[in-house]
Design a protein around this motif. Structure first.
Motif, PDB file in Angstrom:
ATOM      1  N   VAL A   1       0.819  -1.210   0.000  1.00 51.41           N
ATOM      2  CA  VAL A   1       0.000   0.000   0.000  1.00 51.41           C
ATOM      3  C   VAL A   1       0.859   1.269   0.000  1.00 51.41           C
ATOM      4  O   VAL A   1       0.610   2.181  -0.777  1.00 51.41           O
ATOM      5  CB  VAL A   1      -0.969   0.013   1.205  1.00 51.41           C
ATOM      6  CG1 VAL A   1      -1.660   1.350   1.329  1.00 51.41           C
ATOM      7  CG2 VAL A   1      -1.977  -1.105   1.079  1.00 51.41           C
ATOM      8  N   ILE A   2       1.879   1.322   0.855  1.00 53.13           N
ATOM      9  CA  ILE A   2       2.575   2.592   1.053  1.00 53.13           C
ATOM     10  C   ILE A   2       3.586   2.887  -0.055  1.00 53.13           C
ATOM     11  O   ILE A   2       3.581   3.966  -0.633  1.00 53.13           O
ATOM     12  CB  ILE A   2       3.252   2.660   2.444  1.00 53.13           C
ATOM     13  CG1 ILE A   2       2.181   2.585   3.537  1.00 53.13           C
ATOM     14  CG2 ILE A   2       4.059   3.949   2.596  1.00 53.13           C
ATOM     15  CD1 ILE A   2       2.704   2.609   4.940  1.00 53.13           C
ATOM     16  N   THR A   3       4.472   1.960  -0.366  1.00 54.14           N
ATOM     17  CA  THR A   3       5.507   2.258  -1.368  1.00 54.14           C
ATOM     18  C   THR A   3       5.367   1.436  -2.636  1.00 54.14           C
ATOM     19  O   THR A   3       5.974   1.775  -3.655  1.00 54.14           O
ATOM     20  CB  THR A   3       6.917   1.990  -0.811  1.00 54.14           C
ATOM     21  OG1 THR A   3       7.039   0.585  -0.572  1.00 54.14           O
ATOM     22  CG2 THR A   3       7.180   2.752   0.452  1.00 54.14           C
ATOM     23  N   GLY A   4       4.623   0.354  -2.596  1.00 55.50           N
ATOM     24  CA  GLY A   4       4.539  -0.524  -3.762  1.00 55.50           C
ATOM     25  C   GLY A   4       5.884  -1.158  -4.095  1.00 55.50           C
ATOM     26  O   GLY A   4       6.090  -1.642  -5.197  1.00 55.50           O
ATOM     27  N   GLY A   5       6.833  -1.122  -3.147  1.00 55.14           N
ATOM     28  CA  GLY A   5       8.144  -1.721  -3.391  1.00 55.14           C
ATOM     29  C   GLY A   5       9.193  -0.698  -3.805  1.00 55.14           C
ATOM     30  O   GLY A   5      10.361  -1.017  -3.875  1.00 55.14           O
ATOM     31  N   GLY A   6       8.779   0.529  -4.078  1.00 57.84           N
ATOM     32  CA  GLY A   6       9.692   1.550  -4.564  1.00 57.84           C
ATOM     33  C   GLY A   6      10.355   2.304  -3.429  1.00 57.84           C
ATOM     34  O   GLY A   6      10.157   1.953  -2.268  1.00 57.84           O
ATOM     35  N   PRO A   7      11.134   3.333  -3.643  1.00 57.11           N
ATOM     36  CA  PRO A   7      11.525   3.808  -4.972  1.00 57.11           C
ATOM     37  C   PRO A   7      12.588   2.921  -5.606  1.00 57.11           C
ATOM     38  O   PRO A   7      13.486   2.461  -4.901  1.00 57.11           O
ATOM     39  CB  PRO A   7      12.097   5.197  -4.667  1.00 57.11           C
ATOM     40  CG  PRO A   7      12.601   5.102  -3.264  1.00 57.11           C
ATOM     41  CD  PRO A   7      11.699   4.135  -2.564  1.00 57.11           C
TER      42      PRO A   7
ATOM     43  N   THR B   1       7.481   9.141  -6.614  1.00 56.96           N
ATOM     44  CA  THR B   1       7.026   8.333  -5.482  1.00 56.96           C
ATOM     45  C   THR B   1       5.518   8.122  -5.491  1.00 56.96           C
ATOM     46  O   THR B   1       5.044   7.055  -5.159  1.00 56.96           O
ATOM     47  CB  THR B   1       7.396   8.991  -4.141  1.00 56.96           C
ATOM     48  OG1 THR B   1       6.971  10.354  -4.175  1.00 56.96           O
ATOM     49  CG2 THR B   1       8.874   8.916  -3.902  1.00 56.96           C
ATOM     50  N   GLU B   2       4.768   9.139  -5.863  1.00 59.48           N
ATOM     51  CA  GLU B   2       3.322   9.042  -5.673  1.00 59.48           C
ATOM     52  C   GLU B   2       2.502   9.250  -6.926  1.00 59.48           C
ATOM     53  O   GLU B   2       1.328   8.885  -6.960  1.00 59.48           O
ATOM     54  CB  GLU B   2       2.877  10.085  -4.638  1.00 59.48           C
ATOM     55  CG  GLU B   2       3.388   9.809  -3.253  1.00 59.48           C
ATOM     56  CD  GLU B   2       3.306  11.032  -2.363  1.00 59.48           C
ATOM     57  OE1 GLU B   2       3.400  10.857  -1.145  1.00 59.48           O
ATOM     58  OE2 GLU B   2       3.152  12.161  -2.862  1.00 59.48           O
ATOM     59  N   MET B   3       3.097   9.870  -7.952  1.00 60.76           N
ATOM     60  CA  MET B   3       2.275  10.305  -9.069  1.00 60.76           C
ATOM     61  C   MET B   3       1.773   9.151  -9.940  1.00 60.76           C
ATOM     62  O   MET B   3       2.508   8.596 -10.752  1.00 60.76           O
ATOM     63  CB  MET B   3       3.057  11.313  -9.924  1.00 60.76           C
ATOM     64  CG  MET B   3       3.104  12.697  -9.302  1.00 60.76           C
ATOM     65  SD  MET B   3       1.451  13.414  -9.110  1.00 60.76           S
ATOM     66  CE  MET B   3       1.855  15.109  -8.714  1.00 60.76           C
ATOM     67  N   LYS B   4       0.518   8.784  -9.723  1.00 59.23           N
ATOM     68  CA  LYS B   4      -0.170   7.864 -10.621  1.00 59.23           C
ATOM     69  C   LYS B   4      -1.274   8.681 -11.307  1.00 59.23           C
ATOM     70  O   LYS B   4      -1.365   9.882 -11.084  1.00 59.23           O
ATOM     71  CB  LYS B   4      -0.766   6.708  -9.834  1.00 59.23           C
ATOM     72  CG  LYS B   4       0.288   5.879  -9.100  1.00 59.23           C
ATOM     73  CD  LYS B   4      -0.334   4.652  -8.485  1.00 59.23           C
ATOM     74  CE  LYS B   4       0.715   3.839  -7.757  1.00 59.23           C
ATOM     75  NZ  LYS B   4       0.183   2.592  -7.223  1.00 59.23           N
ATOM     76  N   GLU B   5      -2.128   8.047 -12.089  1.00 56.30           N
ATOM     77  CA  GLU B   5      -3.138   8.788 -12.850  1.00 56.30           C
ATOM     78  C   GLU B   5      -3.936   9.743 -11.966  1.00 56.30           C
ATOM     79  O   GLU B   5      -4.082  10.915 -12.278  1.00 56.30           O
ATOM     80  CB  GLU B   5      -4.126   7.843 -13.533  1.00 56.30           C
ATOM     81  CG  GLU B   5      -3.622   7.186 -14.787  1.00 56.30           C
ATOM     82  CD  GLU B   5      -2.865   5.911 -14.478  1.00 56.30           C
ATOM     83  OE1 GLU B   5      -2.828   5.523 -13.291  1.00 56.30           O
ATOM     84  OE2 GLU B   5      -2.313   5.305 -15.401  1.00 56.30           O
ATOM     85  N   GLU B   6      -4.474   9.219 -10.863  1.00 62.23           N
ATOM     86  CA  GLU B   6      -5.376  10.028 -10.062  1.00 62.23           C
ATOM     87  C   GLU B   6      -4.655  11.173  -9.355  1.00 62.23           C
ATOM     88  O   GLU B   6      -5.197  12.272  -9.250  1.00 62.23           O
ATOM     89  CB  GLU B   6      -6.108   9.144  -9.045  1.00 62.23           C
ATOM     90  CG  GLU B   6      -7.356   8.491  -9.620  1.00 62.23           C
ATOM     91  CD  GLU B   6      -8.391   9.506 -10.076  1.00 62.23           C
ATOM     92  OE1 GLU B   6      -8.332   9.896 -11.276  1.00 62.23           O
ATOM     93  OE2 GLU B   6      -9.242   9.909  -9.278  1.00 62.23           O
TER      94      GLU B   6
ATOM     95  N   GLY C   1       4.981   9.036 -12.672  1.00 60.52           N
ATOM     96  CA  GLY C   1       6.361   8.576 -12.494  1.00 60.52           C
ATOM     97  C   GLY C   1       6.544   7.578 -11.371  1.00 60.52           C
ATOM     98  O   GLY C   1       7.655   7.111 -11.121  1.00 60.52           O
ATOM     99  N   ALA C   2       5.469   7.234 -10.644  1.00 58.19           N
ATOM    100  CA  ALA C   2       5.582   6.260  -9.556  1.00 58.19           C
ATOM    101  C   ALA C   2       5.959   4.898 -10.139  1.00 58.19           C
ATOM    102  O   ALA C   2       5.796   4.649 -11.333  1.00 58.19           O
ATOM    103  CB  ALA C   2       4.269   6.158  -8.792  1.00 58.19           C
ATOM    104  N   GLN C   3       6.470   4.048  -9.287  1.00 56.62           N
ATOM    105  CA  GLN C   3       6.908   2.732  -9.770  1.00 56.62           C
ATOM    106  C   GLN C   3       5.701   1.835 -10.019  1.00 56.62           C
ATOM    107  O   GLN C   3       5.267   1.091  -9.140  1.00 56.62           O
ATOM    108  CB  GLN C   3       7.841   2.111  -8.736  1.00 56.62           C
ATOM    109  CG  GLN C   3       8.526   0.854  -9.249  1.00 56.62           C
ATOM    110  CD  GLN C   3       9.333   0.187  -8.172  1.00 56.62           C
ATOM    111  OE1 GLN C   3       9.906   0.846  -7.319  1.00 56.62           O
ATOM    112  NE2 GLN C   3       9.376  -1.139  -8.196  1.00 56.62           N
ATOM    113  N   TYR C   4       5.138   1.897 -11.214  1.00 53.87           N
ATOM    114  CA  TYR C   4       3.989   1.067 -11.582  1.00 53.87           C
ATOM    115  C   TYR C   4       3.839   1.113 -13.096  1.00 53.87           C
ATOM    116  O   TYR C   4       4.601   1.785 -13.788  1.00 53.87           O
ATOM    117  CB  TYR C   4       2.718   1.540 -10.853  1.00 53.87           C
ATOM    118  CG  TYR C   4       2.024   2.723 -11.472  1.00 53.87           C
ATOM    119  CD1 TYR C   4       2.679   3.938 -11.610  1.00 53.87           C
ATOM    120  CD2 TYR C   4       0.721   2.618 -11.942  1.00 53.87           C
ATOM    121  CE1 TYR C   4       2.041   5.011 -12.197  1.00 53.87           C
ATOM    122  CE2 TYR C   4       0.082   3.695 -12.534  1.00 53.87           C
ATOM    123  CZ  TYR C   4       0.756   4.890 -12.656  1.00 53.87           C
ATOM    124  OH  TYR C   4       0.135   5.950 -13.253  1.00 53.87           O
TER     125      TYR C   4
END
Lengths: 287, 422
Positions: free
Chosen positions: A229-235, B247-252, B189-192
């Protein structure tokens, strides 16, 4: 068959049944799966232990193993110390003690994914509470999850917040069975507060302390939800735990390799548990 | 004895609960308003045909939707019969043999395939010669901009990334005096997975790509390094993209930032339009949408996304499932999808609909962006390639690793993966 055994059998069977269905078979099944090339889009074939050889060369695996161990060590150490402190505190007589004990348990009562979501919102760069407070105090903001260290510490804080109450409540139970007379006697003999803590409380609490640490260690080793939930494994993959790493292979459809990762996590947990039992003289502790 | 009776009843009940006969089931997920759309559509289908359908509600998150499909498919369960798939995992599903070939149904019912976007159908929905899915809606990366601010400072709508940089730097500097949170350009830019789409757009618009013309992997090329360096510099050097980009920027997150008036340019999917233009949106009526910019060395590129519908190979109800698929892909349903949800139908003929043109004035931009679409590699192990790209591209834009080193390492890893799964 002795009479004693025959009498005991019906009492034992339900337990044997539950343990084998819910614990033993899944482990054996997962191990069996790890011996096969079981990729949904490739032909299924037996590959023996080659997945385990692949693990040895897989740097991603070692990175996540190192992260998982570090995470476990730091979080369990902090949780144990804080938990002990909290337990000692609410073991004392004071007003609103009942209320205090109830409030203390709150983080543990919140489902971990929801707790993690709350922390994720707190750490948010633009609208997060942490940066809001920081901005008010110092005028600066921090990208909490932006560096490996920052993300690691943020996860530790979230995990400590959630599981310290668990340690505290177990230790509280341990504290309550220590008879008051011992303390009174020690006071008569002139023992200081610290002497009483290190000579009486700690040794008598040790059995239950080991149980708490063991529980927490195994739980921390398989950490998944808060990281997901918090980092998704990143950065940049810096906070990928072993469970998360294995999950990525399941998502890909590579069930064999994913199972091999799960089994190595299981062996790691087993090894650490045995280590505790051995060094902590678990048998004496429980009896 | 009683205990055994209790246990057998208990487990008997559990097993009984599992199989519910041959009810037609469809699995879709998404935001509440999307699920409302599906609910309505399915009720209508039931009324028309008398076929009972059960809607399995999935989460919004793409990975979770996928996971909830992999488990029943891996176990060869007859349910769900029909489901929606993200374009990125379609190849994996097809290669796993989980999808029913639709060719016979299409031929029998003389179902007109030419009504659908041809490049999409041929590049994604046909797997090893068999038609395994059809596009329900198509996504393409777009550039949203603040019309009012560009006019205010007399700046043009950028055609190149260099122009975008210039305009964004200027306007950000001016706007900061009023809004300290203001940024020139927000993107994912988030890791996804979304990061991979953005990355593909940047490198393709520089003239690069993941593979060379022979189909060999060629990630660590000069053009790709240049594009990735540019992405990193947007955050660290030019500072026109916020530090939480990686770190956080996804679509929403990106959409909300732009919608709150905190950004000049936004890279997002078509769904954002409807939300930006909703009544409670602070930027309502102040925005425009156009094709993504390109580097001087390349041409504009939009990552191809979207969701496709397919029938499970293990379905016990294929005939009825096909009826449902046809209904969902009908002109009327596709038009409603566009008008109710603001999404781009997979059917090309709907785009000429006058009512649709009235509701979605930017529909021409969308159609044009499909012509510049860049698809993600359609290989069954794509997910693993993507995970590697996510890690290393994210490491590069966060500044943890140099762009060249990151691409070199990613290329090495990708070779390993191709070697393992090819």
């Amino acid at each position: 068959m002795s009479r004693e055994f025959r009498t005991a059998l019906p009492f034992l069977l339900p337990l044997v049944f539950v343990v084998s269905v819910f614990m033993l078979f899944p482990v054996i099944g997962t191990f069996w799966m790890s011996l096969w090339q079981d990729v949904s889009f490739l032909p299924r074939k037996f590959v023996g232990l080659s997945h385990y050889l692949r693990l040895f060369r897989d740097t991603g695996f070692w990175q996540s193993a190192a992260f998982t161990l570090l995470f476990t060590f730091v979080s369990v150490a902090v949780e144990t110390m804080l938990g002990l402190f909290m337990a000692l505190l609410v073991n004392e007589q004071f007003r609103f003690r009942g209320l205090m004990r109830a409030v203390m348990l709150l983080p543990w009562a919140i489902p971990s994914v929801i707790g993690a979501r709350i922390w994720q919102l707190i750490y948010r760069y633009d609208y997060g509470l942490a940066n809001y407070v920081l901005q008010k105090i110092s005028g600066k903001v921090v990208n909490w999850l932006g560096s490996s260290t920052g993300a690691f510490l943020s996860l530790i804080i979230a995990d400590v917040w959630r599981t310290t109450p668990f340690v505290a409540i177990i230790l509280l139970a341990g504290l309550q069975v220590i008879p008051d007379e011992i303390y009174r006697q020690a006071k008569v003999d002139g023992a200081t507060l610290f002497q009483r803590f290190f000579r009486i409380t700690l040794p008598l609490l040790k059995p239950i302390l080991i149980v708490a640490v063991l529980f927490r260690t195994i739980d921390a080793l398989r950490v998944f939800d808060i990281i997901y939930v918090i980092t998704g494994g990143g950065p940049g993959g810096a906070t990928t735990s072993l469970s998360l790493y294995g999950y990525k292979y399941f998502l890909l459809g590579d069930f064999g390799y994913g199972s091999a990762i799960s089994i190595s996590l299981f062996l790691l947990a087993l090894f650490i548990a045995l280590l505790y039992i051995k060094t902590g003289r678990f048998k004496e502790a429980v009896l | 004895m009683h205990r055994f009776v209790f246990f057998s009843i208990f487990f008997g009940l559990i097993f009984l609960n599992c199989e519910k006969g041959h009810l037609l089931t469809i699995a879709v997920g998404g935001a509440p308003n999307e699920l409302d759309y599906w609910e309505k559509l399915i009720r209508e289908f039931e009324e028309r045909t008398g076929i009972k359908v059960k809607l399995i509600r999935q989460p919004t998150d793409t990975d979770q939707r996928r996971q909830s499909l992999i488990i029943p498919l891996k176990a060869k369960k007859p349910d769900p019969d029909v489901f929606l798939m993200d374009i990125a995992w379609l190849g994996g599903f097809a290669a796993s043999g989980w999808l029913q070939a639709l060719d016979d149904y299409v031929k029998r019912d003389t179902f007109d395939l030419t009504k659908f976007f041809k490049p999409v159908v041929t590049s994604v929905d046909i797997y090893e010669g068999a038609l395994v899915a059809l596009p329900v809606y198509i996504d393409c990366g777009l550039l949203y901009y603040r019309k009012d601010l560009l006019e205010k400072y007399g700046c043009p709508v950028p055609r190149t990334w260099e122009e975008l940089l210039q305009v964004a730097t200027l306007i950000q500097k001016k706007e900061r005096t009023r809004n300290p949170r203001f940024y020139g350009f927000v993107w994912q830019g988030a890791q996804y997975e979304g990061l991979v789409c953005n990355f593909l757009e940047f490198i393709t618009s520089a003239g690069g790509g993941l593979f060379d013309s022979l189909g060999n992997i060629n990630l660590c090329s000069k053009t790709n390094i240049h594009a990735l360096t540019f992405m990193k510099d947007l955050i660290h050097k030019y500072k026109i993209s916020p530090p939480n980009t990686y770190t956080e920027m996804k679509e929403e997150e990106v959409r909300i930032s732009f919608q709150n008036g905190d950004a000049l340019f936004e890279r997002n999917w078509p769904y954002a339009w409807k939300l930006h233009e909703s009544n409670d949106s602070p930027v309502k009526g102040k925005i425009g949408v156009t094709l993504l910019p390109a580097f001087k060395t390349g041409k504009t590129a939009s990552a191809l996304g979207g969701w496709h519908i397919g029938i499970s190979a293990y379905s016990d109800n294929k005939e009825q499932a096909w009826q449902l698929v046809k209904f969902i892909l009908s002109y009327e349903s596709q038009k409603r999808l566009a008008i109710d949800l603001g999404w781009n139908p997979g059917r090309e003929d709907v785009y000429e609909d006058p009512e649709l043109k009235h509701n979605l004035p930017h529909i021409n931009v969308l159609k044009e962006s499909f012509n510049h679409a860049v698809a993600r590699p359609n290989v069954p192990y794509y997910t693993r390639l993507s995970q590697i790209l996510q890690i290393y591209v994210n490491a590069a834009i966060s500044g943890r690793m140099g762009p060249e080193e990151a691409l070199k390492k990613a290329e090495e890893k990708m070779r390993e993966i191709i070697h393992t799964y090819e």
